[in-house]
Scaffold this active site. Structure first.
Site, PDB file in Angstrom:
ATOM      1  N   GLY A  65       0.833  -1.207   0.000  1.00  0.00           N
ATOM      2  CA  GLY A  65       0.000   0.000   0.000  1.00  0.00           C
ATOM      3  C   GLY A  65       0.864   1.251   0.000  1.00  0.00           C
ATOM      4  N   SER A  96       1.399   3.329  -2.493  1.00  0.00           N
ATOM      5  CA  SER A  96       1.081   4.343  -3.513  1.00  0.00           C
ATOM      6  C   SER A  96       0.527   5.641  -2.938  1.00  0.00           C
ATOM      7  CB  SER A  96       0.080   3.758  -4.528  1.00  0.00           C
ATOM      8  OG  SER A  96      -1.009   3.170  -3.865  1.00  0.00           O
ATOM      9  N   SER A 121      -4.228  -0.233  14.064  1.00  0.00           N
ATOM     10  CA  SER A 121      -5.099   0.938  14.228  1.00  0.00           C
ATOM     11  C   SER A 121      -5.555   1.004  15.680  1.00  0.00           C
ATOM     12  CB  SER A 121      -6.338   0.809  13.336  1.00  0.00           C
ATOM     13  OG  SER A 121      -7.303   1.782  13.685  1.00  0.00           O
ATOM     14  N   TYR A 168     -13.143  -4.237  10.797  1.00  0.00           N
ATOM     15  CA  TYR A 168     -11.833  -3.558  10.834  1.00  0.00           C
ATOM     16  C   TYR A 168     -11.166  -3.757  12.205  1.00  0.00           C
ATOM     17  CZ  TYR A 168      -8.662   0.461   9.908  1.00  0.00           C
ATOM     18  OH  TYR A 168      -7.584   1.286   9.706  1.00  0.00           O
ATOM     19  N   LYS A 170      -7.595  -5.602  12.662  1.00  0.00           N
ATOM     20  CA  LYS A 170      -6.442  -4.913  13.260  1.00  0.00           C
ATOM     21  C   LYS A 170      -6.067  -5.525  14.616  1.00  0.00           C
ATOM     22  CE  LYS A 170      -5.863  -1.799   9.962  1.00  0.00           C
ATOM     23  NZ  LYS A 170      -4.752  -1.899   9.023  1.00  0.00           N
ATOM     24  N   ILE A 176      -5.529   9.853  10.780  1.00  0.00           N
ATOM     25  CA  ILE A 176      -4.426  10.420  10.000  1.00  0.00           C
ATOM     26  C   ILE A 176      -4.993  10.919   8.675  1.00  0.00           C
ATOM     27  CG2 ILE A 176      -2.155   9.952   8.982  1.00  0.00           C
ATOM     28  CD1 ILE A 176      -2.207   9.506  12.054  1.00  0.00           C
TER      29      ILE A 176
HETATM   30  P1  NAP Z   1      -5.203   4.994   1.923  1.00  0.00           P
HETATM   31  O1  NAP Z   1      -4.781   6.403   1.763  1.00  0.00           O
HETATM   32  O2  NAP Z   1      -6.613   4.595   1.629  1.00  0.00           O
HETATM   33  O3  NAP Z   1      -4.204   4.073   1.061  1.00  0.00           O
HETATM   34  C1  NAP Z   1      -4.396   2.691   1.047  1.00  0.00           C
HETATM   35  C2  NAP Z   1      -3.221   2.041   0.366  1.00  0.00           C
HETATM   36  O4  NAP Z   1      -3.394   0.624   0.429  1.00  0.00           O
HETATM   37  C3  NAP Z   1      -3.129   2.379  -1.105  1.00  0.00           C
HETATM   38  O5  NAP Z   1      -1.760   2.437  -1.451  1.00  0.00           O
HETATM   39  C4  NAP Z   1      -3.811   1.210  -1.791  1.00  0.00           C
HETATM   40  O6  NAP Z   1      -3.377   0.976  -3.127  1.00  0.00           O
HETATM   41  C5  NAP Z   1      -3.362   0.082  -0.891  1.00  0.00           C
HETATM   42  N1  NAP Z   1      -4.215  -1.098  -0.943  1.00  0.00           N
HETATM   43  C6  NAP Z   1      -5.526  -1.200  -0.628  1.00  0.00           C
HETATM   44  N2  NAP Z   1      -5.953  -2.453  -0.815  1.00  0.00           N
HETATM   45  C7  NAP Z   1      -4.872  -3.166  -1.234  1.00  0.00           C
HETATM   46  C8  NAP Z   1      -4.671  -4.516  -1.631  1.00  0.00           C
HETATM   47  N3  NAP Z   1      -5.665  -5.403  -1.586  1.00  0.00           N
HETATM   48  N4  NAP Z   1      -3.435  -4.888  -2.043  1.00  0.00           N
HETATM   49  C9  NAP Z   1      -2.426  -4.000  -2.097  1.00  0.00           C
HETATM   50  N5  NAP Z   1      -2.559  -2.702  -1.750  1.00  0.00           N
HETATM   51  C10 NAP Z   1      -3.767  -2.306  -1.327  1.00  0.00           C
HETATM   52  O7  NAP Z   1      -4.948   4.468   3.408  1.00  0.00           O
HETATM   53  P2  NAP Z   1      -4.049   5.060   4.589  1.00  0.00           P
HETATM   54  O8  NAP Z   1      -4.885   5.962   5.397  1.00  0.00           O
HETATM   55  O9  NAP Z   1      -2.736   5.519   4.087  1.00  0.00           O
HETATM   56  O10 NAP Z   1      -3.883   3.727   5.445  1.00  0.00           O
HETATM   57  C11 NAP Z   1      -2.717   2.945   5.432  1.00  0.00           C
HETATM   58  C12 NAP Z   1      -2.826   1.925   6.553  1.00  0.00           C
HETATM   59  O11 NAP Z   1      -2.969   2.599   7.799  1.00  0.00           O
HETATM   60  C13 NAP Z   1      -4.046   0.993   6.432  1.00  0.00           C
HETATM   61  O12 NAP Z   1      -3.703  -0.307   6.859  1.00  0.00           O
HETATM   62  C14 NAP Z   1      -5.040   1.606   7.403  1.00  0.00           C
HETATM   63  O13 NAP Z   1      -5.951   0.658   7.875  1.00  0.00           O
HETATM   64  C15 NAP Z   1      -4.106   2.117   8.476  1.00  0.00           C
HETATM   65  N6  NAP Z   1      -4.695   3.188   9.293  1.00  0.00           N
HETATM   66  C16 NAP Z   1      -5.046   4.386   8.736  1.00  0.00           C
HETATM   67  C17 NAP Z   1      -5.604   5.365   9.552  1.00  0.00           C
HETATM   68  C18 NAP Z   1      -6.008   6.726   9.012  1.00  0.00           C
HETATM   69  O14 NAP Z   1      -6.619   7.487   9.774  1.00  0.00           O
HETATM   70  N7  NAP Z   1      -5.695   7.087   7.778  1.00  0.00           N
HETATM   71  C19 NAP Z   1      -5.808   5.109  10.897  1.00  0.00           C
HETATM   72  C20 NAP Z   1      -5.431   3.886  11.422  1.00  0.00           C
HETATM   73  C21 NAP Z   1      -4.866   2.930  10.607  1.00  0.00           C
HETATM   74  P3  NAP Z   1      -4.066   1.740  -4.403  1.00  0.00           P
HETATM   75  O15 NAP Z   1      -3.550   3.156  -4.365  1.00  0.00           O
HETATM   76  O16 NAP Z   1      -3.584   0.984  -5.577  1.00  0.00           O
HETATM   77  O17 NAP Z   1      -5.542   1.665  -4.190  1.00  0.00           O
END
Ligand code: NAP
Length: 245
Positions: free
Chosen positions: A9, A11, A143, A156, A160, A189
């Site tokens: 992930g 990207s 998370s 979720y 997690k 975030i």
């Molecule tokens: P995001 O902006 O939605 O980005 C998700 C990333 O995961 C993208 O690069 C996406 O690729 C990739 N992805 C999704 N499904 C996938 C799959 N099946 N195989 C490979 N890649 C996949 O999410 P984020 O907020 O950066 O979150 C990153 C991590 O932190 C996640 O595990 C999320 O649960 C965790 N997290 C986030 C928050 C928050 O508040 N943002 C809080 C707690 C935990 P594409 O670009 O190709 O779609």
């Protein structure tokens, strides 16, 4: 010899910030993503601007066969140079929020398959080389939801929470070989994942009175990946502005 890190992930969002930070630390970064090639290419550009190189690795982390094919192809292309992936950041994740009473089976299984299935699929083939070389770092993006449980996120929170338990178990298995395994538990975030949430209302529930930035998570990943963090393993580090301790 070049050093390699794989970020699932990578990207967008937190994963992208982690890729850039690891590049600043001198790592060549393998940028995994699911489908958004334009975003992944932007991350690759940022990695190059940070001073190293990288490559795109498109696969769905929940697709066991696709993951194995991609990783084995990389490993066989690099085995002559004795190169291996020494840092793995299991960051790919999705959320499909709903109250349990209305949650379709598909939304239960896709969240678990990507978070927990993805953890197994990507980590398993990288473990033996890390142990053989007696250095490895595994960081799992959990998370706050996996620690405290959040209504509307039973899938979720389960995924997690399971990832946190897996982190603790695996840490014990590999510690002797100088491989550490830790989890990070972010709160809110600012990424695409939180788009659509009522930030103004939610930030009132956060003592720091703001959402965090992806770079703030990446700094913690970087520390856990450093040789200096070699005695920290099996831990969960919260990055949540004081939301939950
Ligand atoms: P995001 O902006 O939605 O980005 C998700 C990333 O995961 C993208 O690069 C996406 O690729 C990739 N992805 C999704 N499904 C996938 C799959 N099946 N195989 C490979 N890649 C996949 O999410 P984020 O907020 O950066 O979150 C990153 C991590 O932190 C996640 O595990 C999320 O649960 C965790 N997290 C986030 C928050 C928050 O508040 N943002 C809080 C707690 C935990 P594409 O670009 O190709 O779609």
């Amino acid at each position: 010899m070049a050093k390699y890190a794989l970020v699932t992930g990578g990207s967008r969002g937190i994963g992208r910030a982690v890729c850039v930070k690891l590049a600043e630390m001198g790592y060549n970064v393998l940028i995994n993503y699911a489908g958004n090639t334009a975003a992944a290419e932007e991350t690759l550009q940022l990695v190059r601007e940070a001073g190293t190189d990288g490559e795109l690795m498109k696969f769905d982390v929940s697709d066991a066969a696709a993951v194995r094919t991609a990783i084995e192809a990389w490993q066989s292309a690099h085995e002559d140079n004795d190169e291996y992936i020494e840092i793995l950041v299991n960051n790919a994740g999705i959320r499909k929020d709903n109250i349990m009473g209305l949650m379709p089976a598909e939304d239960w299984s896709s969240v678990l398959n990507i978070t927990l299935g993805g953890f197994y699929n990507v980590t398993q083939p990288l473990l033996m080389p890390m142990q053989f070389h007696k250095f490895g770092r595994i960081i799992n993006m959990a998370s706050v939801s996996g620690i405290m449980g959040m209504q509307g996120q039973t899938n979720y929170s389960a995924a997690k929470g399971g990832l946190i338990a897996a982190t603790k178990a695996l840490a014990k298995e590999v510690a002797k070989k100088n491989v550490t395994c830790n989890a990070i538990a972010p709160g809110f975030i600012k990424t695409d994942m939180v788009e659509g949430l009522d930030e103004a209302a939610l930030k009132k529930t956060i003592p720091a009175n703001r959402f965090g930035q992806p770079e703030e998570v990446a700094e913690c990943v970087a520390f856990l990946c450093s040789p200096q963090a070699g005695y920290i393993t099996g831990n969960v580090i919260s990055i949540n502005g004081g939301l939950y301790t």
